[in-house]
Design an enzyme around this catalytic site. Structure first.
Site, PDB file in Angstrom:
ATOM      1  N   HIS A   1      15.340  31.296  63.173  1.00  0.00           N
ATOM      2  CA  HIS A   1      13.932  31.390  63.554  1.00  0.00           C
ATOM      3  C   HIS A   1      13.558  32.765  64.101  1.00  0.00           C
ATOM      4  O   HIS A   1      12.385  33.076  64.245  1.00  0.00           O
ATOM      5  CB  HIS A   1      13.607  30.356  64.632  1.00  0.00           C
ATOM      6  CG  HIS A   1      14.089  30.764  66.003  1.00  0.00           C
ATOM      7  ND1 HIS A   1      15.397  30.640  66.388  1.00  0.00           N
ATOM      8  CD2 HIS A   1      13.429  31.329  67.052  1.00  0.00           C
ATOM      9  CE1 HIS A   1      15.534  31.085  67.626  1.00  0.00           C
ATOM     10  NE2 HIS A   1      14.364  31.502  68.056  1.00  0.00           N
TER      11      HIS A   1
ATOM     12  N   ARG B   1      12.326  36.213  65.153  1.00  0.00           N
ATOM     13  CA  ARG B   1      11.254  37.009  64.570  1.00  0.00           C
ATOM     14  C   ARG B   1      11.784  38.223  63.825  1.00  0.00           C
ATOM     15  O   ARG B   1      11.341  38.545  62.718  1.00  0.00           O
ATOM     16  CB  ARG B   1      10.274  37.444  65.679  1.00  0.00           C
ATOM     17  CG  ARG B   1       9.085  38.241  65.165  1.00  0.00           C
ATOM     18  CD  ARG B   1       8.152  38.647  66.298  1.00  0.00           C
ATOM     19  NE  ARG B   1       7.325  37.527  66.750  1.00  0.00           N
ATOM     20  CZ  ARG B   1       7.496  36.856  67.881  1.00  0.00           C
ATOM     21  NH1 ARG B   1       8.493  37.159  68.687  1.00  0.00           N
ATOM     22  NH2 ARG B   1       6.689  35.877  68.222  1.00  0.00           N
TER      23      ARG B   1
ATOM     24  N   GLU C   1      18.377  32.710  85.176  1.00  0.00           N
ATOM     25  CA  GLU C   1      18.968  33.387  84.024  1.00  0.00           C
ATOM     26  C   GLU C   1      18.566  34.869  83.990  1.00  0.00           C
ATOM     27  O   GLU C   1      18.104  35.398  82.988  1.00  0.00           O
ATOM     28  CB  GLU C   1      18.586  32.697  82.713  1.00  0.00           C
ATOM     29  CG  GLU C   1      19.529  33.031  81.562  1.00  0.00           C
ATOM     30  CD  GLU C   1      19.210  32.279  80.289  1.00  0.00           C
ATOM     31  OE1 GLU C   1      19.959  31.356  79.968  1.00  0.00           O
ATOM     32  OE2 GLU C   1      18.193  32.600  79.634  1.00  0.00           O
TER      33      GLU C   1
ATOM     34  N   GLU D   1      11.655  39.661  73.810  1.00  0.00           N
ATOM     35  CA  GLU D   1      12.425  39.088  74.912  1.00  0.00           C
ATOM     36  C   GLU D   1      13.114  40.135  75.780  1.00  0.00           C
ATOM     37  O   GLU D   1      13.188  39.991  77.007  1.00  0.00           O
ATOM     38  CB  GLU D   1      13.448  38.089  74.360  1.00  0.00           C
ATOM     39  CG  GLU D   1      12.852  36.802  73.836  1.00  0.00           C
ATOM     40  CD  GLU D   1      12.383  36.889  72.397  1.00  0.00           C
ATOM     41  OE1 GLU D   1      11.930  35.865  71.859  1.00  0.00           O
ATOM     42  OE2 GLU D   1      12.463  37.995  71.803  1.00  0.00           O
TER      43      GLU D   1
ATOM     44  N   ASP E   1      13.271  34.631  79.289  1.00  0.00           N
ATOM     45  CA  ASP E   1      12.662  35.866  78.800  1.00  0.00           C
ATOM     46  C   ASP E   1      11.457  35.634  77.896  1.00  0.00           C
ATOM     47  O   ASP E   1      11.136  36.448  77.049  1.00  0.00           O
ATOM     48  CB  ASP E   1      13.709  36.687  78.032  1.00  0.00           C
ATOM     49  CG  ASP E   1      14.469  35.852  77.008  1.00  0.00           C
ATOM     50  OD1 ASP E   1      13.906  34.843  76.523  1.00  0.00           O
ATOM     51  OD2 ASP E   1      15.626  36.177  76.695  1.00  0.00           O
TER      52      ASP E   1
ATOM     53  N   HIS F   1      12.536  25.564  60.799  1.00  0.00           N
ATOM     54  CA  HIS F   1      11.566  25.913  61.833  1.00  0.00           C
ATOM     55  C   HIS F   1      10.143  25.774  61.298  1.00  0.00           C
ATOM     56  O   HIS F   1       9.879  25.938  60.103  1.00  0.00           O
ATOM     57  CB  HIS F   1      11.821  27.347  62.302  1.00  0.00           C
ATOM     58  CG  HIS F   1      11.196  27.697  63.611  1.00  0.00           C
ATOM     59  ND1 HIS F   1       9.888  28.138  63.724  1.00  0.00           N
ATOM     60  CD2 HIS F   1      11.682  27.672  64.875  1.00  0.00           C
ATOM     61  CE1 HIS F   1       9.612  28.369  64.995  1.00  0.00           C
ATOM     62  NE2 HIS F   1      10.675  28.096  65.709  1.00  0.00           N
TER      63      HIS F   1
END
Length: 359
Positions: A204, A206, A116, A130, A94, A236
């Site tokens: 990590h 967002r 996937e 995503e 994604d 990260h």
């Protein structure tokens, strides 16, 4: 038949490489296009799997935006598709790379195969971007390789024809088998951490940057202090993530903050941990292969199989809920739980489907 495999990030390489290598072993005509959406991490993973790209779009720039990545890919990929004329273009997951390449293939009337397919959080903005990316990819795909029955059900509910959907398992299990057979993980782990018992933490996402991340870190710190246990946190590279981590737990003696490690070293850490706290999607899939419980530090997950199989708990992002989930994790036994994500034969199933080869 000619096959094009595209990727641009570390997770994509991990899940595409086993399929690509299986096709090569079967003497198929296949080539790789790397977008380099994440340059360094992508290159590192390609070295781990011993694969090379025929074309490198080299789209990564300093402070890149989602729009700049999309624009660069859509300018640079179409001439390659026109030159090579592949029959099928494979994308995975994604990412912005996967979505952009799928649209380019659609515009060029090249069939798209989505590795996937069907993962859904059912919230268009969580995870962002995503959730939108994977929905778009599934709409334009001819082959939708769902990792689980639940993912297949999501696609059917959206009106996608059943004869385009194949439940094949997750290629991450294929990748983990390849790596564990090739590397001495305990030896690698001993070089990174000086203690045997620890919690592994990764952050990590967002949408978690800000107060959510502070709450997660505070909860983990509280639990670590109560149990007098170490927390290993690969920090990260995102400067916003680093600022929050170092400001919140930088001086906490229970935390061992390390620079991001290569994927094999990360798997070594995952294999040896007590349990893992993460907002990563990939870690939710990797942990069951090592028999590890996952505290999912997110409000939604597109991998409900983890929760339903008993391998994890969706903890949200509040300090109290994270802490309670960690207490539950510390009391959970996984001796009889089965990996919900596959058996390591997904790459072969994908090859058999596109080639029309019976089992």
């Amino acid at each position: 038949m000619k096959y094009c495999f595209v990727f641009g990030t570390r997770p994509e390489v991990i899940k595409v490489a086993p399929v690509y290598k299986f096709f090569i072993e079967k003497n198929e005509e296949a080539f790789i296009v790397a977008t380099a959406q994440h340059r360094e991490m992508m290159d590192t993973m390609m070295n781990v799997f011993g694969i090379e790209a025929k074309y490198d779009l080299n789209v990564m720039t300093h402070d890149q935006t989602l729009d700049s990545v999309v624009a660069s890919i859509m300018q640079r990929l179409p001439p390659i598709l026109q030159r090579e004329r592949p029959d099928i273009l494979f994308v995975q997951g994604d990412t912005t790379t996967a979505m952009s390449c799928a649209i380019c293939a659609f515009h060029s009337k090249v069939q798209v195969a989505h590795i996937e397919a069907g993962l859904r959080s059912h919230d268009l903005y969580d995870p962002f971007p995503e959730e939108m990316n994977r929905r778009v990819i599934d709409v334009v795909s001819t082959y939708l390789f769902a990792p689980t029955e639940k993912a297949r059900d999501n696609l059917i509910k959206e009106g996608i024809a059943e004869d385009r959907i194949y439940t094949v398992g997750n290629t991450v299990v294929d990748a983990l088998k390849m790596i564990t057979n090739s590397f001495d993980l305990p030896q690698m782990r001993s070089r990174i951490v000086p203690f045997e018992r620890y919690i592994l933490l990764t952050l990590h996402r967002r949408e978690n940057i800000g107060e959510r991340m502070v709450s997660i870190l505070s909860a983990v710190a509280k639990f670590a202090e109560e149990r007098n246990i170490h927390v290993v946190l690969p920090v990260h590279k995102n400067p916003n993530v680093r600022r929050i981590v170092f400001d919140t737990v930088g001086s906490n003696p229970h935390f061992k903050l390390i620079e991001p490690v290569d994927y094999v070293s990360f798997l070594a850490l995952l294999e040896g941990c007590w349990f893992v706290v993460t907002d990563s999607g990939g870690v939710q899939e990797e942990a069951p292969s090592f028999g590890k419980f996952v505290v999912v530090a997110r409000r939604t997950t597109e991998r409900p199989e983890l929760i339903e199989s008993g391998f994890g708990i969706l903890a949200g992002t509040e300090e109290n809920s994270i802490h309670e989930a960690m207490v539950s994790a510390s009391e959970t036994k996984l001796d009889t739980a089965e990996n919900p994500f596959g058996d390591g034969k997904t790459s072969e199933r994908i090859w058999r489907i596109v080639r029309g080869v019976s089992q």
